[in-house]
Design an enzyme around this catalytic site. Structure first.
Site, PDB file in Angstrom:
ATOM      1  N   GLY A 278       0.856  -1.194   0.000  1.00  0.00           N
ATOM      2  CA  GLY A 278       0.000   0.000   0.000  1.00  0.00           C
ATOM      3  C   GLY A 278       0.887   1.239   0.000  1.00  0.00           C
ATOM      4  O   GLY A 278       0.629   2.200   0.714  1.00  0.00           O
ATOM      5  N   GLY A 279       1.927   1.194  -0.811  1.00  0.00           N
ATOM      6  CA  GLY A 279       2.970   2.239  -0.783  1.00  0.00           C
ATOM      7  C   GLY A 279       2.580   3.511  -1.506  1.00  0.00           C
ATOM      8  O   GLY A 279       3.394   4.426  -1.609  1.00  0.00           O
ATOM      9  N   ASP A 332      -3.547  -6.055  -4.905  1.00  0.00           N
ATOM     10  CA  ASP A 332      -4.597  -5.814  -3.913  1.00  0.00           C
ATOM     11  C   ASP A 332      -4.217  -6.596  -2.653  1.00  0.00           C
ATOM     12  O   ASP A 332      -4.141  -7.833  -2.684  1.00  0.00           O
ATOM     13  CB  ASP A 332      -5.935  -6.310  -4.497  1.00  0.00           C
ATOM     14  CG  ASP A 332      -7.071  -6.209  -3.501  1.00  0.00           C
ATOM     15  OD1 ASP A 332      -6.804  -5.972  -2.303  1.00  0.00           O
ATOM     16  OD2 ASP A 332      -8.225  -6.377  -3.917  1.00  0.00           O
ATOM     17  N   HIS A 352      -4.318   2.034   9.748  1.00  0.00           N
ATOM     18  CA  HIS A 352      -5.269   3.048  10.236  1.00  0.00           C
ATOM     19  C   HIS A 352      -6.419   3.291   9.251  1.00  0.00           C
ATOM     20  O   HIS A 352      -7.423   3.869   9.612  1.00  0.00           O
ATOM     21  CB  HIS A 352      -4.532   4.356  10.607  1.00  0.00           C
ATOM     22  CG  HIS A 352      -4.177   5.256   9.473  1.00  0.00           C
ATOM     23  ND1 HIS A 352      -3.837   6.577   9.673  1.00  0.00           N
ATOM     24  CD2 HIS A 352      -4.108   5.050   8.122  1.00  0.00           C
ATOM     25  CE1 HIS A 352      -3.572   7.144   8.506  1.00  0.00           C
ATOM     26  NE2 HIS A 352      -3.723   6.250   7.553  1.00  0.00           N
TER      27      HIS A 352
END
Ligand SMILES: C[S@@+](CC[C@H](N)C(=O)[O-])C[C@H]1O[C@@H](n2cnc3c(N)ncnc32)[C@H](O)[C@@H]1O
Length: 474
Positions: A278-279, A332, A352
């Site tokens: 998720g960079g 994903d 988060h």
């Protein structure tokens, strides 16, 4: 118990800390920045010394505490109730390029009629907005109706010339440090979603939901898409790109070496694989790749984001892509992880974005792909209470987990001086129906997905915003 009154105790803290701050600055050859000089990372250099940073935090926390005691409560209440007035006025100035116009005008400032002639706004309204903000030291009224920037308003600057912005307003945040992009994102989708918080909480369908599509954002945008599905729509490309650049702005708010020192990257063997899960467009991996060429970095994100990432890397570090040092991979993270030989799974501000149920899904995917030596490295804001926590198991014995507490009578978490993590927490509710977490909550989440927290690392000058959490497979 001190026999001094609270305002005397606060004054004593301020006096001692000002002395410490000034001595430390003299010793280090730094100085307290001028409120009327523009922000730049070097203007904050004095905070690199933890003693100076702590003294500045205590002074600010004590001044705010004193203000809460002495300001008439109706004024304090309306400072909070009127939070949206601040967002409204800053948004108008940000989107109509006031900061840039004032920068180009120079230190003598500019009459509001002249600002308005450049940005097409009504000078009667704009002057009122600027004066409202000047009350909070965002802009300064030098003479009646003549305004200039302050260190705070200068953070809204893209630093681009007017000609470049006017020629391509859709691209105004490209190749900037990202602070204006981040503020623009918060003042658009986050601000609008906040207006629908109560409607979301008052609705029996959404009040207890942990589903990302039940966030207030969906209500305002009239969609059941998650934030990420919403951004991936072709017509939302501007917002998606602005968000990606805004994540660079998160970095610009921290000392330049934050990511470089957040983990012992040097200790990794040559060719070790670091997966930035998720960079985003890879703005965090960029300084890592530049500083640690011995690492192989894989930046993973959703396909539309990886397209933006390709554009960014082709300008900023094309050789890293050509040589194979950095790979940009559409993936994903709810599906099986393709990198089976990772030394580090690095997730910055990913947990988060998701409520527990969803976090557990991708943490389990990573656990399944981990080798016995893989380290899970999270960067998240660990939330302290606003009071002292007297319990003996407040950190489950995790080294570094206990936050530093402010001296009495200050709030134990330094109050609003340390607000960035709490801002992020409410933002998560608004956009993704998720949250920032306490260390015990993070520990529980990781244990339940096959990971064990080994250490927490905190920057000495910052108690809530983005700590390093390392975990290993159980
Ligand atoms: C808060 S951003 C963090 C980006 C980056 N780690 C940073 O700190 O700059 C969250 C990222 O998660 C990505 N994301 C959301 N859902 C995802 C999924 N299912 N698989 C992969 N990436 C996803 C988003 O596109 C976004 O880039």
């Amino acid at each position: 118990m001190s026999s001094l009154s609270p305002i005397r105790q606060l004054l004593a803290l301020i006096t001692q800390s000002v002395e410490t701050l000034e001595k430390t600055c003299v010793k280090n050859g730094t100085g307290v920045p001028d409120l009327y000089e523009p922000f730049s990372p070097p203007s904050e250099a004095f905070r690199a010394d933890p003693v100076a940073a702590e003294a500045a935090n205590i002074i600010s926390a004590a001044a705010l505490h004193m203000e809460a005691i002495l300001t008439p409560p109706q004024v304090s209440l309306y400072r909070m109730v009127g939070g949206h007035f601040k967002s409204t006025t800053i948004r108008a100035c940000l989107e109509s390029n006031v900061t840039k116009i004032l920068r180009e005008a120079g230190p003598q400032g500019l009459h509001v009629e002249d600002i308005a002639s450049q940005n097409g706004q009504d000078p009667k309204k704009l002057g009122r907005f600027l004066r409202y903000l000047a009350n909070h030291h965002v802009y300064r009224e030098l003479q009646p109706n003549v305004f200039t920037n302050t260190r705070i308003s200068s953070m809204l600057d893209t630093l681009k010339p007017s000609k470049v912005i006017l020629a391509n307003p859709e691209r105004k945040h490209d190749n900037t440090m990202g602070l204006a992009a981040l503020a623009s994102h918060h003042l658009d989708e986050v601000f609008k979603a906040s207006a629908y918080s109560w409607e979301t909480l008052a609705d029996s369908q959404t009040v207890l939901s942990e589903d990302p599509s039940a966030a207030p954002l969906g209500r305002v945008m009239k969609t059941t898409d998650t934030l990420w599905q919403f951004y991936a729509r072709p017509e939302e490309n501007f917002r998606q790109r602005r968000f990606g650049i805004g994540m660079k702005g998160v970095q610009a708010m921290q000392p330049a070496d934050t990511i470089l020192t957040a983990f012992d990257w040097k200790s990794l063997a040559p060719e070790s694989v670091v997966v930035d899960v998720g960079g985003g467009i890879g703005s965090v991996s960029l300084p890592l790749a530049a500083q640690f060429p011995h690492l192989k970095i894989v930046v993973q994100d959703l396909p539309s984001v990886i397209e933006d990432a390709k554009a960014m890397w082709s300008t900023e570090m094309p050789d890293a892509i050509k040589s194979g040092q950095v790979k940009l991979e559409a993936h994903d993270f709810f599906t099986p992880q393709p990198q089976a030989n990772a030394s580090v799974f690095f997730l910055k501000q990913i947990c988060h974005d998701w409520s527990d149920q969803y976090c557990m899904e991708f943490l389990k995917q990573l656990r399944s792909a981990a080798t016995p030596k893989t380290v899970l490295f999270l960067m998240e804001s660990i939330m302290p209470f606003a009071c002292h926590d007297p319990s003996s198991d407040s950190d489950n014995g995790i080294p570094g987990a206990t936050p530093k507490e402010a001296p009495a009578p200050l709030l134990a978490n330094y109050g609003a001086v340390n607000e960035m993590g709490y801002n992020a927490d409410i933002t998560m509710f608004l956009l993704t129906n998720s949250q920032e977490r306490t260390i015990l909550h993070i520990d529980e989440l990781l244990r339940n997905t096959g990971w064990k927290v080994t250490v927490v690392r905190r920057r000495p000058e910052d108690n809530t915003f983005l700590q390093s959490i390392e975990a290993v497979p159980i």
